[in-house]
Design a protein around this motif. Structure first.
Motif, mmCIF file in Angstrom:
data_model
loop_
_atom_site.group_PDB
_atom_site.id
_atom_site.type_symbol
_atom_site.label_atom_id
_atom_site.label_comp_id
_atom_site.label_asym_id
_atom_site.label_seq_id
_atom_site.Cartn_x
_atom_site.Cartn_y
_atom_site.Cartn_z
ATOM 1 N N UNK A 32 0.823 -1.214 0.000
ATOM 2 C CA UNK A 32 0.000 0.000 0.000
ATOM 3 C C UNK A 32 0.855 1.260 0.000
ATOM 4 N N UNK A 33 2.158 1.086 0.085
ATOM 5 C CA UNK A 33 3.073 2.221 0.104
ATOM 6 C C UNK A 33 4.418 1.796 0.642
ATOM 7 N N UNK A 34 5.391 2.695 0.626
ATOM 8 C CA UNK A 34 6.715 2.372 1.146
ATOM 9 C C UNK A 34 6.703 2.403 2.669
ATOM 10 N N UNK A 35 7.698 1.740 3.261
ATOM 11 C CA UNK A 35 7.816 1.756 4.712
ATOM 12 C C UNK A 35 8.262 3.146 5.186
ATOM 13 N N UNK A 36 7.738 3.640 6.315
ATOM 14 C CA UNK A 36 8.203 4.931 6.840
ATOM 15 C C UNK A 36 9.635 4.851 7.363
ATOM 16 N N UNK A 37 10.095 3.645 7.707
ATOM 17 C CA UNK A 37 11.480 3.461 8.155
ATOM 18 C C UNK A 37 12.375 3.250 6.938
ATOM 19 N N UNK A 38 13.647 3.569 7.085
ATOM 20 C CA UNK A 38 14.618 3.410 6.011
ATOM 21 C C UNK A 38 15.742 2.479 6.450
ATOM 22 N N UNK A 39 16.135 1.592 5.543
ATOM 23 C CA UNK A 39 17.188 0.614 5.845
ATOM 24 C C UNK A 39 18.269 0.699 4.780
ATOM 25 N N UNK A 40 19.514 0.894 5.216
ATOM 26 C CA UNK A 40 20.669 0.863 4.329
ATOM 27 C C UNK A 40 21.339 -0.501 4.510
ATOM 28 N N UNK A 41 21.311 -1.383 3.509
ATOM 29 C CA UNK A 41 21.718 -2.786 3.703
ATOM 30 C C UNK A 41 23.219 -3.044 3.585
ATOM 31 N N UNK A 42 24.024 -2.199 4.196
ATOM 32 C CA UNK A 42 25.469 -2.335 4.072
ATOM 33 C C UNK A 42 26.048 -3.111 5.258
ATOM 34 N N UNK A 43 25.493 -4.272 5.548
ATOM 35 C CA UNK A 43 25.896 -5.034 6.731
ATOM 36 C C UNK A 43 27.322 -5.540 6.646
ATOM 37 N N UNK A 44 27.817 -5.769 5.425
ATOM 38 C CA UNK A 44 29.200 -6.237 5.228
ATOM 39 C C UNK A 44 30.005 -5.231 4.424
ATOM 40 N N UNK A 45 29.669 -3.929 4.583
ATOM 41 C CA UNK A 45 30.213 -2.950 3.658
ATOM 42 C C UNK A 45 29.391 -3.035 2.381
ATOM 43 N N UNK A 46 29.823 -2.357 1.322
ATOM 44 C CA UNK A 46 29.081 -2.441 0.072
ATOM 45 C C UNK A 46 30.002 -2.388 -1.122
ATOM 46 N N UNK A 47 29.620 -3.129 -2.148
ATOM 47 C CA UNK A 47 30.378 -3.204 -3.395
ATOM 48 C C UNK A 47 29.962 -2.078 -4.340
ATOM 49 N N UNK A 48 28.820 -2.228 -4.975
ATOM 50 C CA UNK A 48 28.364 -1.230 -5.951
ATOM 51 C C UNK A 48 27.174 -0.451 -5.377
ATOM 52 N N UNK A 49 27.088 0.837 -5.662
ATOM 53 C CA UNK A 49 28.021 1.638 -6.460
ATOM 54 C C UNK A 49 28.999 2.450 -5.619
ATOM 55 N N UNK A 50 29.150 2.126 -4.300
ATOM 56 C CA UNK A 50 29.984 2.967 -3.436
ATOM 57 C C UNK A 50 31.380 2.402 -3.200
ATOM 58 N N UNK A 51 31.549 1.081 -3.300
ATOM 59 C CA UNK A 51 32.871 0.488 -3.110
ATOM 60 C C UNK A 51 33.472 0.811 -1.759
ATOM 61 N N UNK A 52 32.718 0.581 -0.691
ATOM 62 C CA UNK A 52 33.162 0.950 0.658
ATOM 63 C C UNK A 52 33.092 -0.271 1.568
ATOM 64 N N UNK A 53 34.242 -0.807 1.928
ATOM 65 C CA UNK A 53 34.288 -2.008 2.766
ATOM 66 C C UNK A 53 34.098 -1.700 4.240
ATOM 67 N N UNK A 54 34.247 -0.441 4.636
ATOM 68 C CA UNK A 54 34.196 -0.090 6.053
ATOM 69 C C UNK A 54 32.818 0.365 6.530
ATOM 70 N N UNK A 55 32.001 0.877 5.622
ATOM 71 C CA UNK A 55 30.687 1.359 6.030
ATOM 72 C C UNK A 55 29.830 0.189 6.517
ATOM 73 N N UNK A 56 28.868 0.466 7.378
ATOM 74 C CA UNK A 56 27.964 -0.568 7.875
ATOM 75 C C UNK A 56 26.516 -0.095 7.736
#
Length: 486
Positions: free
Chosen positions: A324-348
């Motif tokens: 019925x719509x998007x969630x009001x909460x926001x989740x950034x799924x960088x639990x193991x860092x991220x590959x694309x498009x940021x290439x950041x192994x340290x972010x969580x």
């Protein structure tokens, strides 16, 4: 008969097909990941071999006559893993997996070692790639580094156990940062940058070529008197693309597994390193592909399932099948860092916008939305590279969630097709490659698109709401990337 074996992170899967590509039987065996330190991810190579034997022997019990008639075997595997063996082929340490983040500093070491190396490779070295892992081993485990006879990818270690031969295919080798991708050969310049040599590399093959036969002892153990040939195979996503016939220019797939992948086939080498788009060889000759990778896709949902102590399927089922719509909460799924498009192994990862009303349904919805936004981020990166994606075919375990597919279709704004054979993904593509290697058939005639079981369309009523929430999502990483960085 032809057998496809897919060596994933969470399991080994096998699919048996006949000469008309009809699926005769499937089987799987689970695998576990070891995380001895934060950001580390390892597996014991011998566990792959044990699971492989379980899968093949299970298929043998189910279909003994079919197993005895196998003439070709194809391999699909998780990419980038550093499987280090001595001169006798014995593993020297646990395999450092694709989602291991420890070698982020070593990426800079490689870039600084050789001028113009990124332009030469067409890719930027990332912590997930194989080469930085070897630089890390050289620094921190020098005695092991000195004993390295061969550096193998996961499926290629299994190939060695099956055939006694060291070999790899072009698509999987592309993810090492040692391959001259444009010219489909090992690069002395890239190897030199990480202190490696060509003699430590396996022989290269196209995914459609035979790399050898099962050894007599393995063939006897598996009940395969014909000693089938073993095809070069492919990295998991290239093999999945072969499974759905994505071998023509701009044919695209979205893979929703432990990791998440947007994959587009190309008729030429099209690098775009600035946005962390991987430009790799395909598993078929004279073909390449672009790929953007999310390190924690279904793994994010499994993380939430662990926190809430509720199985992931139960979490998604509780949301129903309509959005019925998007969630009001926001989740950034960088639990193991991220590959694309940021290439950041340290972010969580980040979970934000929580309130007293936020319950497990809201959290689950936020995770599904966040992963769809991550796919959209990569979708836009591919568009920036000049790729035109009009629709995608979905494969992987995440396709079992009808709701998740609807969210992804709406956020991407394109139809999502579900193939009839989508449940076996890379294993089916590997079986097809085994058929080609055994028979010499034209891969264009074998790797055709399967029938579409159904198509998930974007919900036009929710496009604006999801677009607005996606724009908020894009603000998270720039705002938090320096927080907690060591």
């Amino acid at each position: 008969m032809y057998l496809g074996l897919d060596f994933g992170t969470s399991s080994v899967k096998g699919v048996l097909i006949d000469g008309k590509q009809k699926i005769i039987a499937t089987a799987s065996a689970p695998l576990k990941v070891s995380r001895p330190h934060p950001g580390w991810s390892e597996q014991n190579p011998d566990d792959w071999w044990k699971a492989c034997n379980i899968v093949v022997k299970t298929l043998g019990k189910m279909k003994p006559k079919a197993i005895a008639a196998v003439e070709g075997i194809g391999l699909s595997g998780q990419q980038h893993g550093a499987t280090l063996v001595d001169k006798a082929g014995k593993p020297l340490r646990p395999c450092i997996l694709w989602n291991d983040a420890r070698s982020f500093r070593e990426c800079d070491d490689i870039i600084n070692a050789e001028p113009g190396i990124v332009e030469h490779a067409g890719n930027i070295p990332l912590a997930g790639y194989t080469a930085p892992k070897l630089v890390w081993v050289k620094k921190h485990e020098p005695k092991i580094f000195e004993q390295v006879g061969k550096a193998l990818l996961p499926k290629d270690y299994i190939r060695f156990r099956m055939t006694g031969e060291y070999g790899s295919d072009m698509s999987d080798a592309s993810g090492t940062f040692w391959l001259d991708v444009a010219n489909r050969k090992w690069s002395e310049k890239l190897l030199r940058a990480s202190g490696m040599r060509i003699d430590q590399m396996p022989k290269l093959y196209e995914g459609t070529e035979s790399t050898g036969q099962l050894t007599p002892s393995v063939a006897k153990s598996w009940g395969m008197p014909k000693r089938p040939v073993v095809a070069g195979g492919g990295g998991d996503n290239a093999a999945a693309a072969c499974g759905i016939g994505a071998i023509t220019d701009n044919a695209a797939l979205v893979s929703i597994g432990t990791s998440g992948v947007l994959f587009v086939s190309n008729d030429q080498f099209r690098p775009n390193a600035a946005r962390m788009v991987h430009a790799f060889c395909h598993a078929v000759p004279n073909t390449w592909h672009q790929m953007s990778v999310i390190l924690s896709a279904a793994a994010s949902l499994e993380w939430l399932a662990g926190v809430l102590q509720t199985p992931a399927p139960a979490l998604t089922k509780a949301l129903g099948t309509k959005i019925s719509g998007s969630s009001p909460a926001l989740f950034l799924p960088y639990l193991s860092g991220e590959r694309s498009p940021v290439g950041d192994a340290q972010v969580r990862g980040v979970l934000m916008g929580l309130g007293h009303e936020t319950d497990r349904k809201a959290l689950t919805h936020a995770v599904l939305d966040g992963l769809a936004f991550a796919f959209r981020d990569n979708f836009d990166a591919l568009k920036d590279a000049g790729t035109k994606i009009k629709r995608v075919t979905a494969v992987g375990g995440g396709t079992k969630s009808e709701l998740w597919l609807k969210i992804i279709a709406t956020v991407l704004g394109v139809p999502v097709d579900l193939p009839a054979a989508g449940d076996v993904g890379g294993a089916f593509g590997a079986a097809r490659l085994g058929l080609i290697a055994a028979t010499g058939a034209d891969f264009h005639e074998v790797l055709t698109a399967p029938k579409t079981a159904r198509t998930i369309m974007p919900d036009p009523k929710l496009l604006d709401a999801y677009e607005a929430q996606y724009r908020r999502y894009l603000q998270i990483y720039p705002a938090i990337k320096e927080i907690g960085r060591s």
